[in-house]
Scaffold this active site. Structure first.
Site, PDB file in Angstrom:
ATOM      1  N   HIS A   1       0.964  -1.186   0.355  1.00 21.59           N
ATOM      2  CA  HIS A   1       0.093  -0.052  -0.210  1.00 21.59           C
ATOM      3  C   HIS A   1       1.069   1.839  -0.149  1.00 21.59           C
ATOM      4  O   HIS A   1       0.705   2.252  -1.395  1.00 21.59           O
ATOM      5  CB  HIS A   1      -0.787   0.261   1.284  1.00 21.59           C
ATOM      6  CG  HIS A   1      -1.805   1.535   1.634  1.00 21.59           C
ATOM      7  ND1 HIS A   1      -3.028   1.106   0.737  1.00 21.59           N
ATOM      8  CD2 HIS A   1      -1.728   1.989   1.799  1.00 21.59           C
ATOM      9  CE1 HIS A   1      -4.042   2.055   0.897  1.00 21.59           C
ATOM     10  NE2 HIS A   1      -2.355   3.232   1.869  1.00 21.59           N
ATOM     11  N   GLU A   2       2.385   1.196   1.029  1.00 19.33           N
ATOM     12  CA  GLU A   2       2.639   2.254   1.400  1.00 19.33           C
ATOM     13  C   GLU A   2       3.528   2.555  -0.199  1.00 19.33           C
ATOM     14  O   GLU A   2       3.959   4.315  -0.599  1.00 19.33           O
ATOM     15  CB  GLU A   2       3.551   2.410   2.150  1.00 19.33           C
ATOM     16  CG  GLU A   2       2.869   2.275   3.727  1.00 19.33           C
ATOM     17  CD  GLU A   2       1.412   3.368   3.937  1.00 19.33           C
ATOM     18  OE1 GLU A   2       1.932   4.452   2.799  1.00 19.33           O
ATOM     19  OE2 GLU A   2       0.074   3.341   4.612  1.00 19.33           O
TER      20      GLU A   2
ATOM     21  N   HIS B   1       1.772   4.677  -2.706  1.00 24.22           N
ATOM     22  CA  HIS B   1       2.079   5.882  -2.498  1.00 24.22           C
ATOM     23  C   HIS B   1       3.626   6.281  -3.259  1.00 24.22           C
ATOM     24  O   HIS B   1       4.007   7.737  -4.137  1.00 24.22           O
ATOM     25  CB  HIS B   1       2.278   6.527  -1.370  1.00 24.22           C
ATOM     26  CG  HIS B   1       0.563   6.452  -0.578  1.00 24.22           C
ATOM     27  ND1 HIS B   1      -0.053   6.856  -1.245  1.00 24.22           N
ATOM     28  CD2 HIS B   1      -0.066   5.685   0.261  1.00 24.22           C
ATOM     29  CE1 HIS B   1      -1.799   6.878  -0.534  1.00 24.22           C
ATOM     30  NE2 HIS B   1      -1.769   5.815   0.476  1.00 24.22           N
TER      31      HIS B   1
ATOM     32  N   GLU C   1      -4.558   8.675  -3.239  1.00 23.52           N
ATOM     33  CA  GLU C   1      -5.087   6.537  -2.465  1.00 23.52           C
ATOM     34  C   GLU C   1      -5.376   5.371  -3.535  1.00 23.52           C
ATOM     35  O   GLU C   1      -5.206   4.728  -3.293  1.00 23.52           O
ATOM     36  CB  GLU C   1      -6.658   7.355  -1.305  1.00 23.52           C
ATOM     37  CG  GLU C   1      -6.783   5.829  -0.603  1.00 23.52           C
ATOM     38  CD  GLU C   1      -5.678   5.767   0.816  1.00 23.52           C
ATOM     39  OE1 GLU C   1      -5.268   6.918   1.102  1.00 23.52           O
ATOM     40  OE2 GLU C   1      -5.839   5.100   1.197  1.00 23.52           O
TER      41      GLU C   1
END
Lengths: 497, 497
Positions: A261-262, A265, A291
């Protein structure tokens, strides 16, 4: 280049230098700082943040905007001027003493929130929240809006989005999600995520996380992976974009899906066009678009059948002995278990958006005066029961779980659900261009990263979120793709009819 | 408190906030930053440093100094005003364009130094060094001096010290050191440090280093230990003082003595009186006094017989199997081996000061025009042969080894040797108050730390170095204590007559 253009670029360089120092301090605060060092550090953050605000609302900034706006300059300068004007007007619109009072109140409110959590008692927070709602109503007025007061807040986080659009898409999405959750509850398919809850040593989780980040195309010469309590990614500058994660030795999902997830980003921030460096455009288009990138990687890639077809061996390479007999199908289902739960940040990808819709509906009503703060707990619990079929037993597992409102942030929550919808639209668009499934199945992420960079990442804030989505997908915000994706995925997993 | 006092404190708070951000960036640059992030980060450091300089030479600062100087204010404000005035006058005395030119030249010179090192050829650096010497001569004039031009530079690093004092103490120290080195060379005692050069895993070295730091009284709630290439300690704020070290798996001495050394610096910064926080006094009295603290712990404690009598078991606890048969006496001698060598930073505690005296004598001559840059290599090599009995084979192991001159820093080197002399005087003073040997032998460092805090650390920059030494030891700078300490120690180890 004219001297005004040069001044303007210098001003943005100064802003980005201060912001860089602030970002490094934030990273350090959440990864390395010794406990006693925090007190003075927070004063330092305040000072540097004040300097950024001073520059953004300075006379010099005003002059640059006035002289450059609409002039024949480069697209980067033109767009930067627009962005700076937006910020300048926002900063000017709120009287300084009111803003200072708001910041002080937010700080006290966060302390009250902590106490309210400890005592499971919303009434401790309520008086602060009432005042923060009033402040936000005023701020919405200062920002201006056409149809709905809530737009004045929403626009700050997701420029161009309106309450009208959100109402429309959420009203499409909500019944489908509720229906899917109900069907899954009635499904006979056994999904047992407890088989994942076995000891997985931290160092092995870290090595596995690093291997996956590397495969995603994350550039370790322009970033690093550290440990923290609440994971985040942060662009300190465009060539120093750091990822953090958390290791739970009894649940490896926290680290691995958190890292992906990170990492999503971080890929965004690492692949911004160098022409935008040290301008106000050197970041993601919006919270929602940002997001979409983390969710695209975490769910559409990282929780897909194709991904694990190619990475189950890698998983077993790092996983301890007790995982070696795990079967692929059980594993795949376990990591995609749907189970309504009280806590947003622990929610699966299906129920997550329902958590957001609840928050959106409530905060919109608060801002429009259709709901009083004192009535929030009952309204919250009722919606939880209606949408997710479960009712919080106390305020801690109810509306005290998130810090956002207590910190004065209203209008932020919808961006999380927008991220899901954008991600599904992007997922659909990328599949039209490349054989996505096959690439994921072969673990060949380079073309995916290249596509995202070309279409999204490199543009930074050069485009507004809806403009970007329109250009990338050929249409505006459309929840159908998320509906289709979730329906297909969970119909297959839970064998729904 | 008057409004001017309040303004002055606010000004110092701003300076310390910027300095805090700069320090964190420096720490990060040398421990964690990914390679590609460095370029933009250096611009950020420049901007923040400029802001600090602007504040220090601001009109507001001038007014505060003028209004508060000599007034009836608190001792902290009075001393802060003195320190700010010293800095203000220094900053004012050098014309801005000259200073900017000097900084640019230093930067180019450092690049030339790198190239000169690669090619073992001083002549590549020489033209830059010539200009840097000329700049330093001018700066010395701007600073002003009574007897010797070199004083104008020295005072910046060690306020109150003069060339006259240095000449006197170095002329006492030098012949004794040269004589001791000669005698040791002729001694029949076998000291074999090669028995220390065995594999010692990094993690075990780290655990050992942490254990020793903890015993020294280093506060881990106000600091941390990280890895780096060139170890340092840094006070980011007074409650966040970080130590770094380097692990050489084939030579554990690098990490353990490095950690004790940097730990000594860190104890100083951690134990400054909170009344001085966020003023210009919240740091060590001078470079020399700071070095006295690191050397006191590294050598007077860390390389003492008493220390290892109590810590040899701890060493063996962390050391691998191959060290377990090592005998105490061989170990103690090995860590105290004296061996003239070309490189200052690798020198033992006896020959170290001779390396410094060489640099001092040469830079003093350069500034006074008694030596030309082109003649430096020959002068360097001659002194090496005369003082240490060895002659460099090329410029890399000769005068290209240190970056100081290439970076434009002249007048700094003596502070290292001052640190040794101060440390010996402090060692003597502390022994008059407490049973130092016994405390070290029992590993009871609390009273030692308390003594150093009471007499030295808490005062920060409230006292000038010579004033502090006078108050702590009852006399001014006196090399006799170092002479006595070294003579006793090495007479015993090498059984000298």
């Amino acid at each position: 280049m004219t001297s005004t253009e040069q001044n303007f670029l210098d001003l943005m360089k100064q802003i980005s230098a201060y912001s860089e120092a602030i970002s490094l301090i934030h990273w350090d605060l959440r990864t390395h700082i010794p406990q006693k060092g925090m007190e003075q550090r927070s004063e330092t953050i305040s000072l540097l943040s004040e300097k950024v605000t001073e520059l953004k609302r300075s006379e010099q900034m005003k002059q640059c905007i006035t002289e450059l706006k609409g002039n024949k300059t480069s697209p980067v300068i033109q767009k930067s001027v627009e962005e700076c004007e937006r910020i300048y007007q926002k900063q000017q619109s709120i009287p300084t003493d009111e803003y200072v009072e708001f910041i002080r109140l937010s700080s006290k409110s966060e302390t009250a929130w902590q106490e309210a959590r400890e005592k499971h008692d919303f009434s401790i927070l309520a008086p602060y929240l009432e005042k923060l709602v009033e402040f936000n109503k005023k701020f919405a007025e200062y920002q201006g809006y056409t149809d709905n007061k809530y737009d004045g807040l929403l626009n700050d986080y997701e420029p161009g989005l309106t309450t009208e659009i959100l109402d429309r898409v959420f009203n499409q999405l909500k019944p489908v999600l509720i229906d899917l959750v109900k069907k899954i509850n009635q499904s006979n398919v056994e999904v047992d995520s407890s088989l994942l809850l076995k000891q997985f040593p931290k160092q092995a989780q870290k090595d596995f996380s690093l291997a996956v980040l590397d495969k995603m195309g994350y550039d370790f010469e322009a970033g690093r992976l550290d440990e923290t309590i609440h994971p985040f990614a942060i662009g300190i500058n465009s060539n120093d974009v750091r990822v953090t994660t958390r290791y739970d030795e009894m649940d490896f999902r926290t680290a691995i899906f958190g890292t992906i997830h990170e990492g999503g980003h971080a890929l965004y921030e690492q692949n911004i066009d160098p022409d935008l460096y040290q301008t106000v455009l050197a970041s993601g288009a919006s919270m929602g678009i940002h997001e979409s990138q983390s969710l695209f990687w975490e769910n559409f890639v990282g929780r897909s059948r194709s991904f694990w077809e190619s990475h189950f061996d890698l998983f077993k390479k790092y996983a301890p002995e007790s995982f070696q007999s795990l079967e692929f199908e059980s594993f795949y289902r376990a990591i995609n278990e749907v189970k309504p739960s009280m806590i947003r940040i622990e929610a699966d990808e299906l129920t997550y958006s329902l958590h957001i819709i609840i928050r959106y509906e409530l905060e919109k009503e608060l801002i429009n005066g259709d709901l009083q703060v004192k009535d929030l707990p009952e309204a919250w619990n009722t919606k939880m029961e209606e949408y997710l079929g479960i009712r919080p037993e106390n305020d801690l597992e109810g509306l005290l779980q998130d810090i956002h409102w207590a910190a004065g942030d209203i209008g932020y929550f919808p961006t999380y659900a927008l991220g899901y919808m954008y991600a599904a639209q992007i997922y659909n668009a990328i599949k039209a261009d490349i054989n996505l499934d096959q690439m994921i199945r072969f673990g060949d992420f380079e073309p995916i990263k290249a596509w995202l960079t070309e279409k999204i990442h490199r543009h930074g804030k050069m485009k507004q979120p809806l403009e970007l989505i329109e250009q990338v997908t050929g249409e505006g915000l459309n929840p159908d793709y998320l509906i289709q994706y979730l329906t297909n995925k969970y119909t297959e997993i839970y064998q729904l009819r």
